[in-house]
Design an enzyme around this catalytic site. Structure first.
Site, PDB file in Angstrom:
ATOM      1  N   ARG A  68      37.899  10.952 -17.421  1.00  0.00           N
ATOM      2  CA  ARG A  68      37.163  11.625 -16.967  1.00  0.00           C
ATOM      3  C   ARG A  68      37.565  12.000 -15.425  1.00  0.00           C
ATOM      4  O   ARG A  68      36.509  13.528 -15.296  1.00  0.00           O
ATOM      5  CB  ARG A  68      35.956  11.512 -17.440  1.00  0.00           C
ATOM      6  CG  ARG A  68      34.942  12.417 -16.714  1.00  0.00           C
ATOM      7  CD  ARG A  68      33.501  12.015 -17.864  1.00  0.00           C
ATOM      8  NE  ARG A  68      32.373  12.215 -17.017  1.00  0.00           N
ATOM      9  CZ  ARG A  68      31.278  12.270 -16.412  1.00  0.00           C
ATOM     10  NH1 ARG A  68      30.833  11.152 -16.062  1.00  0.00           N
ATOM     11  NH2 ARG A  68      29.817  13.218 -16.155  1.00  0.00           N
ATOM     12  N   HIS A  72      37.407  15.365 -13.326  1.00  0.00           N
ATOM     13  CA  HIS A  72      36.427  16.071 -12.424  1.00  0.00           C
ATOM     14  C   HIS A  72      37.382  16.309 -11.175  1.00  0.00           C
ATOM     15  O   HIS A  72      36.653  16.789 -10.582  1.00  0.00           O
ATOM     16  CB  HIS A  72      34.822  14.700 -12.432  1.00  0.00           C
ATOM     17  CG  HIS A  72      34.346  15.075 -13.679  1.00  0.00           C
ATOM     18  ND1 HIS A  72      33.063  14.775 -13.147  1.00  0.00           N
ATOM     19  CD2 HIS A  72      34.197  15.528 -14.667  1.00  0.00           C
ATOM     20  CE1 HIS A  72      32.383  15.353 -14.885  1.00  0.00           C
ATOM     21  NE2 HIS A  72      32.843  15.584 -16.017  1.00  0.00           N
ATOM     22  N   ASP A  73      38.271  15.459 -11.105  1.00  0.00           N
ATOM     23  CA  ASP A  73      39.333  16.477  -9.972  1.00  0.00           C
ATOM     24  C   ASP A  73      39.983  17.924  -9.843  1.00  0.00           C
ATOM     25  O   ASP A  73      39.105  18.408  -8.762  1.00  0.00           O
ATOM     26  CB  ASP A  73      40.581  14.954  -9.767  1.00  0.00           C
ATOM     27  CG  ASP A  73      40.799  14.985  -8.551  1.00  0.00           C
ATOM     28  OD1 ASP A  73      40.700  15.961  -7.606  1.00  0.00           O
ATOM     29  OD2 ASP A  73      42.167  14.474  -8.856  1.00  0.00           O
ATOM     30  N   GLY A  78      41.000  22.580  -8.064  1.00  0.00           N
ATOM     31  CA  GLY A  78      42.429  22.242  -8.464  1.00  0.00           C
ATOM     32  C   GLY A  78      42.392  20.659  -8.310  1.00  0.00           C
ATOM     33  O   GLY A  78      41.886  19.804  -7.597  1.00  0.00           O
ATOM     34  N   ASP A  80      43.491  17.939  -6.385  1.00  0.00           N
ATOM     35  CA  ASP A  80      44.109  17.181  -5.543  1.00  0.00           C
ATOM     36  C   ASP A  80      43.423  15.929  -4.808  1.00  0.00           C
ATOM     37  O   ASP A  80      43.372  16.063  -3.531  1.00  0.00           O
ATOM     38  CB  ASP A  80      43.448  18.745  -4.264  1.00  0.00           C
ATOM     39  CG  ASP A  80      42.177  18.549  -5.050  1.00  0.00           C
ATOM     40  OD1 ASP A  80      41.027  18.013  -4.897  1.00  0.00           O
ATOM     41  OD2 ASP A  80      41.682  19.651  -3.760  1.00  0.00           O
ATOM     42  N   SER A  82      40.676  15.270  -4.594  1.00  0.00           N
ATOM     43  CA  SER A  82      39.127  15.536  -3.329  1.00  0.00           C
ATOM     44  C   SER A  82      37.840  14.647  -4.616  1.00  0.00           C
ATOM     45  O   SER A  82      36.968  14.358  -3.472  1.00  0.00           O
ATOM     46  CB  SER A  82      39.003  17.032  -3.806  1.00  0.00           C
ATOM     47  OG  SER A  82      37.995  17.135  -4.888  1.00  0.00           O
ATOM     48  N   ASN A 100      28.470  14.043 -11.217  1.00  0.00           N
ATOM     49  CA  ASN A 100      29.169  12.613 -10.462  1.00  0.00           C
ATOM     50  C   ASN A 100      28.635  11.402 -10.731  1.00  0.00           C
ATOM     51  O   ASN A 100      29.036  10.289 -11.006  1.00  0.00           O
ATOM     52  CB  ASN A 100      29.617  12.989  -9.065  1.00  0.00           C
ATOM     53  CG  ASN A 100      31.403  14.379  -9.761  1.00  0.00           C
ATOM     54  OD1 ASN A 100      32.106  14.086 -11.253  1.00  0.00           O
ATOM     55  ND2 ASN A 100      31.733  14.533  -8.879  1.00  0.00           N
ATOM     56  N   PRO A 170      31.516  21.940 -16.406  1.00  0.00           N
ATOM     57  CA  PRO A 170      30.688  22.721 -16.874  1.00  0.00           C
ATOM     58  C   PRO A 170      29.229  21.130 -17.218  1.00  0.00           C
ATOM     59  O   PRO A 170      30.171  20.392 -17.421  1.00  0.00           O
ATOM     60  CB  PRO A 170      31.375  22.631 -18.534  1.00  0.00           C
ATOM     61  CG  PRO A 170      33.068  21.975 -18.355  1.00  0.00           C
ATOM     62  CD  PRO A 170      33.032  21.774 -16.792  1.00  0.00           C
ATOM     63  N   HIS A 200      36.471  12.939 -25.782  1.00  0.00           N
ATOM     64  CA  HIS A 200      35.283  12.254 -25.839  1.00  0.00           C
ATOM     65  C   HIS A 200      34.912  11.261 -27.204  1.00  0.00           C
ATOM     66  O   HIS A 200      33.961  11.474 -27.928  1.00  0.00           O
ATOM     67  CB  HIS A 200      34.217  13.187 -26.442  1.00  0.00           C
ATOM     68  CG  HIS A 200      33.327  14.110 -24.549  1.00  0.00           C
ATOM     69  ND1 HIS A 200      32.412  14.829 -24.459  1.00  0.00           N
ATOM     70  CD2 HIS A 200      33.789  13.932 -23.919  1.00  0.00           C
ATOM     71  CE1 HIS A 200      32.232  14.812 -23.526  1.00  0.00           C
ATOM     72  NE2 HIS A 200      33.334  14.946 -22.639  1.00  0.00           N
ATOM     73  N   ASP A 248      31.312   8.605 -29.781  1.00  0.00           N
ATOM     74  CA  ASP A 248      31.596   9.301 -31.305  1.00  0.00           C
ATOM     75  C   ASP A 248      32.040   8.132 -31.527  1.00  0.00           C
ATOM     76  O   ASP A 248      31.630   6.119 -31.101  1.00  0.00           O
ATOM     77  CB  ASP A 248      33.350   9.521 -31.163  1.00  0.00           C
ATOM     78  CG  ASP A 248      34.398   8.689 -31.377  1.00  0.00           C
ATOM     79  OD1 ASP A 248      34.006   7.967 -31.100  1.00  0.00           O
ATOM     80  OD2 ASP A 248      36.242   9.213 -31.978  1.00  0.00           O
ATOM     81  N   THR A 250      34.020   5.545 -32.556  1.00  0.00           N
ATOM     82  CA  THR A 250      34.938   4.637 -32.513  1.00  0.00           C
ATOM     83  C   THR A 250      35.534   4.980 -31.018  1.00  0.00           C
ATOM     84  O   THR A 250      36.305   5.450 -30.321  1.00  0.00           O
ATOM     85  CB  THR A 250      36.112   4.130 -33.191  1.00  0.00           C
ATOM     86  OG1 THR A 250      36.930   6.155 -32.970  1.00  0.00           O
ATOM     87  CG2 THR A 250      35.927   4.260 -34.427  1.00  0.00           C
TER      88      THR A 250
END
Ligand code: HEM
Ligand SMILES: *[C@@H]1O[C@H](CO)[C@@H](O)[C@H](O)[C@H]1NC(C)=O
Ligand SMILES: *[C@@H]1O[C@H](CO)[C@@H](O)[C@H](O)[C@H]1NC(C)=O
Length: 331
Positions: A68, A72-73, A78, A80, A82, A100, A170, A200, A248, A250
């Site tokens: 994840r 999220h990076d 892009g 990078d 950050s 985050n 999103p 997920h 889920d 598992t």
């Protein structure tokens, strides 16, 4: 057949445009190369793999969290690095942005890996953005998912944007149209959306992110899943907000159970269940495909990870290679 179509002048011109567009779309990733560190530091990839395996063995969820972190990076200006920058009195980074805060994890593992890679390479050779991209792949593999070559050579940003993190990632409240348009804004297709949502199959969500679905979406939520989730996630905001539910059945195994769950209205997040409405839609068809054909899911997921990992990388002399992933080299 193809040749005879191309003899038609209009079709030939259309084919040229298609090829040109395809080249255009790959220019950013064309600068990345899976063999980027082969000469500069052959020990880099084995070192990252070993430390990811250790971290995932100690806590399987860490594999989900590292995956994840890469997402999220990449979705914020892009891939990078950050997202890794700490806040300072003079600088606001992305860690406390809405998607985050109190949620994204794995920073300590990335620090440990970066320290080990700096030592193995006898210097500051591998960027933090690449460490995160490789750690995401190695996490997927450690939990039974598909392997793929990670294009490398990303450099690290000297800036970050909390506003962009708030607006570019999103939200679980999004419907299918907003999910699709968010992915399109990153150059990713509806197929990429469905395949990558298959991430997920790993990890957990906090109650705050599925409470509204639990109490307000009973028509599209399986009754027995609702009953079990409600026990840990009461209706009143502020009660059990951080209780975790597996995304889920598992959460430590990369499999197709996430998609099988969607077929039975057992998606945990609103955004998950939005991929399957039980109708004739394109997303519905992909969910059915991936639920039935694990190999198709694994292939499409790996391909989509390469596309997501190639979003707007800094290359050449842009950005820098951070020594410490939490701060820019000279501040
Ligand atoms: C399609 C839009 C997506 C939305 C709306 C979304 C939303 C979320 C939310 C709300 C959580 C729970 C966070 C928390 O409660 O702290 C979560 C967890 C997670 N997401 Fe997504 N996600 C999306 C796509 C993705 C993608 C593309 C990936 C990776 C390729 C991904 C990987 C994960 C993983 C592995 C977890 C579990 C993390 C952990 O247990 O630490 N997600 N996601
Ligand atoms: C991002 O969202 C958080 C939480 O909603 C908010 O506190 C913060 O001010 C936002 N930051 C920016 C720069 O918009
Ligand atoms: C459900 O919907 C109602 C009415 O729209 C709203 O007041 C409430 O905050 C929502 N969420 C929960 C958890 O009940």
């Amino acid at each position: 057949m193809v040749v005879s179509i191309l003899t038609h002048p209009f079709m030939a011109a259309a084919a040229c445009v298609a090829v040109a567009l395809a080249l255009l779309a790959t220019t950013s990733s064309a600068q990345l190369d899976p063999h980027f560190y082969d000469k500069a530091c052959p020990a880099a990839l084995p070192t990252i793999k070993r430390l990811v395996e250790e971290a995932v063995a100690a806590e399987p969820r860490m594999g989900a969290s590292l995956l994840r972190l890469h997402f999220h990076d990449c979705f914020v200006n892009g891939c990078d690095g950050s997202i890794l920058l700490d806040d300072t009195p003079f600088f606001t980074g992305e860690t406390m942005a809405a998607p985050n805060a109190n949620s994204v994890r794995g920073f300590d593992v990335i620090d440990r890996i970066k320290g080990a890679v700096n030592a193995a390479c006898r210097g500051n050779v591998v960027s933090c953005a690449d460490v995160v991209a490789i750690a995401a792949r190695d996490s997927v593999v450690a939990l039974g998912g598909p392997s793929y070559d990670v294009p490398l050579g990303r450099r690290d940003a000297r800036t970050a944007s909390q506003a962009a993190a708030n607006s570019s990632i999103p939200a679980p409240t999004f419907g299918i149209d907003r999910l699709a348009s968010n992915f399109a804004s990153h150059g990713l297709s509806l197929q990429d959306l469905v395949a990558l949502s298959g991430a997920h199959t790993l990890g957990f969500s906090r109650c705050t992110n599925f409470r509204d679905r639990l109490y307000n979406e009973t028509a599209t939520l399986d009754g027995s899943l609702a009953a079990s989730l409600r026990a840990a996630c009461p209706r009143a905001a502020g009660t059990g907000d951080d209780s975790l539910a597996p995304l889920d059945p598992t959460p430590a195994r990369f499999d197709a159970a996430y998609f099988a769950s969607l077929l039975r209205n057992r998606g945990v997040l609103h955004s998950d269940q939005q991929l399957f409405a039980g109708g004739p839609g394109v997303a519905d068809a992909l969910v059915r495909l991936y639920a039935a054909d694990t190999d198709a899911f694994r292939r499409d997921f790996a391909d989509a990870m390469v596309r997501m990992g190639s979003l707007s990388p800094l290359t050449g002399s842009n950005g820098e290679i951070r020594y410490n992933c939490r701060k820019v080299n000279y501040s």
